[in-house]
Design a protein around this motif. Structure first.
Motif, mmCIF file in Angstrom:
data_model
loop_
_atom_site.group_PDB
_atom_site.id
_atom_site.type_symbol
_atom_site.label_atom_id
_atom_site.label_comp_id
_atom_site.label_asym_id
_atom_site.label_seq_id
_atom_site.Cartn_x
_atom_site.Cartn_y
_atom_site.Cartn_z
ATOM 1 N N ARG A 132 0.857 -1.187 0.000
ATOM 2 C CA ARG A 132 0.000 0.000 0.000
ATOM 3 C C ARG A 132 0.895 1.239 0.000
ATOM 4 O O ARG A 132 1.397 1.644 1.040
ATOM 5 N N TYR A 133 1.090 1.824 -1.161
ATOM 6 C CA TYR A 133 1.932 3.014 -1.259
ATOM 7 C C TYR A 133 1.274 4.180 -0.520
ATOM 8 O O TYR A 133 0.070 4.417 -0.648
ATOM 9 N N CYS A 134 2.099 4.923 0.207
ATOM 10 C CA CYS A 134 1.617 6.046 1.000
ATOM 11 C C CYS A 134 2.519 7.261 0.786
ATOM 12 O O CYS A 134 3.705 7.135 0.520
ATOM 13 N N ARG A 135 1.913 8.422 0.907
ATOM 14 C CA ARG A 135 2.601 9.718 0.853
ATOM 15 C C ARG A 135 3.356 9.898 -0.467
ATOM 16 O O ARG A 135 4.515 10.338 -0.489
ATOM 17 N N LEU A 136 2.720 9.561 -1.559
ATOM 18 C CA LEU A 136 3.269 9.885 -2.863
ATOM 19 C C LEU A 136 3.108 11.385 -3.112
ATOM 20 O O LEU A 136 2.156 12.000 -2.638
ATOM 21 N N GLN A 137 4.024 11.948 -3.879
ATOM 22 C CA GLN A 137 3.918 13.363 -4.232
ATOM 23 C C GLN A 137 2.935 13.548 -5.372
ATOM 24 O O GLN A 137 3.109 12.977 -6.454
ATOM 25 N N GLN A 138 1.890 14.328 -5.152
ATOM 26 C CA GLN A 138 0.933 14.640 -6.220
ATOM 27 C C GLN A 138 1.492 15.750 -7.093
ATOM 28 O O GLN A 138 2.050 16.734 -6.615
ATOM 29 N N LEU A 139 1.325 15.589 -8.404
ATOM 30 C CA LEU A 139 1.757 16.592 -9.379
ATOM 31 C C LEU A 139 0.569 16.926 -10.269
ATOM 32 O O LEU A 139 0.152 16.115 -11.083
ATOM 33 N N GLY A 140 0.008 18.100 -10.109
ATOM 34 C CA GLY A 140 -1.118 18.502 -10.936
ATOM 35 C C GLY A 140 -2.428 17.893 -10.477
ATOM 36 O O GLY A 140 -2.525 17.238 -9.436
ATOM 37 N N GLU A 141 -3.452 18.087 -11.295
ATOM 38 C CA GLU A 141 -4.787 17.593 -10.978
ATOM 39 C C GLU A 141 -4.927 16.133 -11.387
ATOM 40 O O GLU A 141 -4.298 15.670 -12.347
ATOM 41 N N ARG A 142 -5.757 15.413 -10.669
ATOM 42 C CA ARG A 142 -6.029 14.018 -11.004
ATOM 43 C C ARG A 142 -7.390 13.636 -10.443
ATOM 44 O O ARG A 142 -7.895 14.275 -9.509
ATOM 45 N N HIS A 143 -7.954 12.591 -11.023
ATOM 46 C CA HIS A 143 -9.263 12.095 -10.596
ATOM 47 C C HIS A 143 -9.028 10.733 -9.938
ATOM 48 O O HIS A 143 -8.772 9.736 -10.623
ATOM 49 N N VAL A 144 -9.075 10.695 -8.625
ATOM 50 C CA VAL A 144 -8.828 9.448 -7.889
ATOM 51 C C VAL A 144 -10.040 8.537 -8.029
ATOM 52 O O VAL A 144 -11.176 8.956 -7.771
ATOM 53 N N VAL A 145 -9.804 7.289 -8.431
ATOM 54 C CA VAL A 145 -10.907 6.352 -8.650
ATOM 55 C C VAL A 145 -10.889 5.178 -7.679
ATOM 56 O O VAL A 145 -11.846 4.394 -7.645
ATOM 57 N N ALA A 146 -9.818 5.037 -6.893
ATOM 58 C CA ALA A 146 -9.754 3.963 -5.910
ATOM 59 C C ALA A 146 -8.824 4.393 -4.790
ATOM 60 O O ALA A 146 -7.871 5.157 -5.011
ATOM 61 N N GLU A 147 -9.102 3.917 -3.573
ATOM 62 C CA GLU A 147 -8.320 4.293 -2.407
ATOM 63 C C GLU A 147 -8.077 3.084 -1.513
ATOM 64 O O GLU A 147 -8.852 2.122 -1.506
ATOM 65 N N HIS A 148 -6.992 3.162 -0.736
ATOM 66 C CA HIS A 148 -6.701 2.192 0.312
ATOM 67 C C HIS A 148 -6.340 2.958 1.572
ATOM 68 O O HIS A 148 -6.090 4.162 1.536
ATOM 69 N N SER A 149 -6.298 2.286 2.696
ATOM 70 C CA SER A 149 -6.006 2.963 3.956
ATOM 71 C C SER A 149 -4.503 3.014 4.200
ATOM 72 O O SER A 149 -3.762 2.084 3.880
ATOM 73 N N GLY A 150 -4.066 4.118 4.755
ATOM 74 C CA GLY A 150 -2.694 4.285 5.204
ATOM 75 C C GLY A 150 -2.688 4.730 6.647
ATOM 76 O O GLY A 150 -3.754 4.996 7.224
ATOM 77 N N PRO A 151 -1.517 4.839 7.270
ATOM 78 C CA PRO A 151 -1.461 5.231 8.684
ATOM 79 C C PRO A 151 -2.106 6.581 8.966
ATOM 80 O O PRO A 151 -2.609 6.815 10.066
ATOM 81 N N ALA A 152 -2.124 7.479 7.983
ATOM 82 C CA ALA A 152 -2.684 8.815 8.202
ATOM 83 C C ALA A 152 -4.055 8.989 7.560
ATOM 84 O O ALA A 152 -4.578 10.106 7.520
ATOM 85 N N GLY A 153 -4.641 7.909 7.041
ATOM 86 C CA GLY A 153 -5.950 8.014 6.394
ATOM 87 C C GLY A 153 -5.935 7.427 4.999
ATOM 88 O O GLY A 153 -5.044 6.656 4.641
ATOM 89 N N ALA A 154 -6.924 7.810 4.200
ATOM 90 C CA ALA A 154 -7.060 7.243 2.857
ATOM 91 C C ALA A 154 -5.913 7.700 1.955
ATOM 92 O O ALA A 154 -5.477 8.853 2.004
ATOM 93 N N GLU A 155 -5.432 6.773 1.140
ATOM 94 C CA GLU A 155 -4.372 7.032 0.163
ATOM 95 C C GLU A 155 -4.875 6.610 -1.217
ATOM 96 O O GLU A 155 -5.643 5.640 -1.335
ATOM 97 N N PRO A 156 -4.460 7.292 -2.279
ATOM 98 C CA PRO A 156 -4.924 6.919 -3.616
ATOM 99 C C PRO A 156 -4.316 5.610 -4.098
ATOM 100 O O PRO A 156 -3.099 5.429 -4.045
ATOM 101 N N THR A 157 -5.163 4.712 -4.536
ATOM 102 C CA THR A 157 -4.733 3.454 -5.150
ATOM 103 C C THR A 157 -4.628 3.606 -6.655
ATOM 104 O O THR A 157 -3.723 3.047 -7.285
ATOM 105 N N ALA A 158 -5.561 4.322 -7.252
ATOM 106 C CA ALA A 158 -5.578 4.503 -8.709
ATOM 107 C C ALA A 158 -6.182 5.861 -9.026
ATOM 108 O O ALA A 158 -7.084 6.331 -8.326
ATOM 109 N N TRP A 159 -5.655 6.470 -10.077
ATOM 110 C CA TRP A 159 -6.213 7.739 -10.549
ATOM 111 C C TRP A 159 -6.061 7.846 -12.061
ATOM 112 O O TRP A 159 -5.291 7.091 -12.669
ATOM 113 N N VAL A 160 -6.808 8.766 -12.632
ATOM 114 C CA VAL A 160 -6.729 9.034 -14.069
ATOM 115 C C VAL A 160 -6.612 10.534 -14.278
ATOM 116 O O VAL A 160 -6.995 11.330 -13.422
#
Length: 218
Positions: A150-178
């Motif tokens: 479960r990847y956590c704390r990835l750096q977001q670059l620009g806008e994205r539409h998150v379509v799936a999430e998983h839990s991380g230690p600090a809350g929901a994390e993006p699993t997939a986006w488009v």
């Protein structure tokens, strides 16, 4: 539709990700969606072979993992990826692809997120629950169980539409986006660590949906 899977070997390989085993599993999913698929295990050479490719799938690791960063990517490989993105080629980035192609200036902005050394992290691989929403075209996705990292704390670059999430230690994390990058549609799936991930029917369905979105049938 033609798909090319750039599969990690050489400087794009690492001790943790069995790309030689997971790339054929990706190819099988894409075959089921009507793609003709080629697996290229020379990532930099693959970027020079994108003419006529409808979907580029990157299943490769971090070329800067070691201390030697002097190799770099050939200029014509960088130009090849740039031209393909400018031409509207679809992209599907799988798991460690968010830490890959670091020598390609267009890659990180195109996929909309990157693994940051000493910042991003993942708990040990194990069972995970993924919740899902819908693609921008309204296609509903279903949640599922998977054994993966479960990847956590990835750096977001620009806008994205998150379509799936998983839990991380600090809350929901993006699993997939488009997202879109110029005229290209880009889908990112941070699952896919090893063969166990592809035993999840729900994950296989997510990959298929992301591929269809990134490269819609004319």
């Amino acid at each position: 539709m033609r798909a090319l899977i750039a599969s990690g070997t050489g400087r794009y390989a690492d001790p943790w990700h069995p790309f030689a085993q997971t790339s054929p599993l990706l190819a099988e999913i894409l075959h089921g969606e009507g793609f003709s698929v080629v697996i290229d295990d020379d990532v930099d050479t693959a970027m020079r072979r994108l003419d006529g490719i409808d979907l580029l799938v990157v299943n490769a690791g971090d070329p800067w993992r070691g201390d030697d960063r002097t190799t770099g990517a050939p200029a014509d490989s960088i130009a090849g990826l740039d031209a393909a993105l400018d031409g509207g080629m679809g992209v599907l980035a799988i798991h460690a692809a968010v830490a890959s192609l670091r020598d390609y200036p267009a890659w990180a902005p195109a996929i909309g997120g990157m693994w940051i050394p000493s910042g991003s992290f993942h708990p040990p691989a194990g069972p995970a629950t993924v919740s899902a929403g819908a693609l921008p075209d309204g296609t509903a996705l279903s949640g599922f169980e998977v054994v993966d990292e479960r990847y956590c704390r990835l750096q977001q670059l620009g806008e994205r539409h998150v379509v799936a999430e998983h839990s991380g230690p600090a809350g929901a994390e993006p699993t997939a986006w488009v997202r879109t990058a110029g005229s290209s549609r880009v889908a990112v799936d941070v699952l896919g660590h090893d063969e166990a991930s592809y035993e999840s029917v729900g994950h296989v369905r997510l990959i298929a949906a992301l591929a269809r979105w990134a490269c819609p049938t004319p």
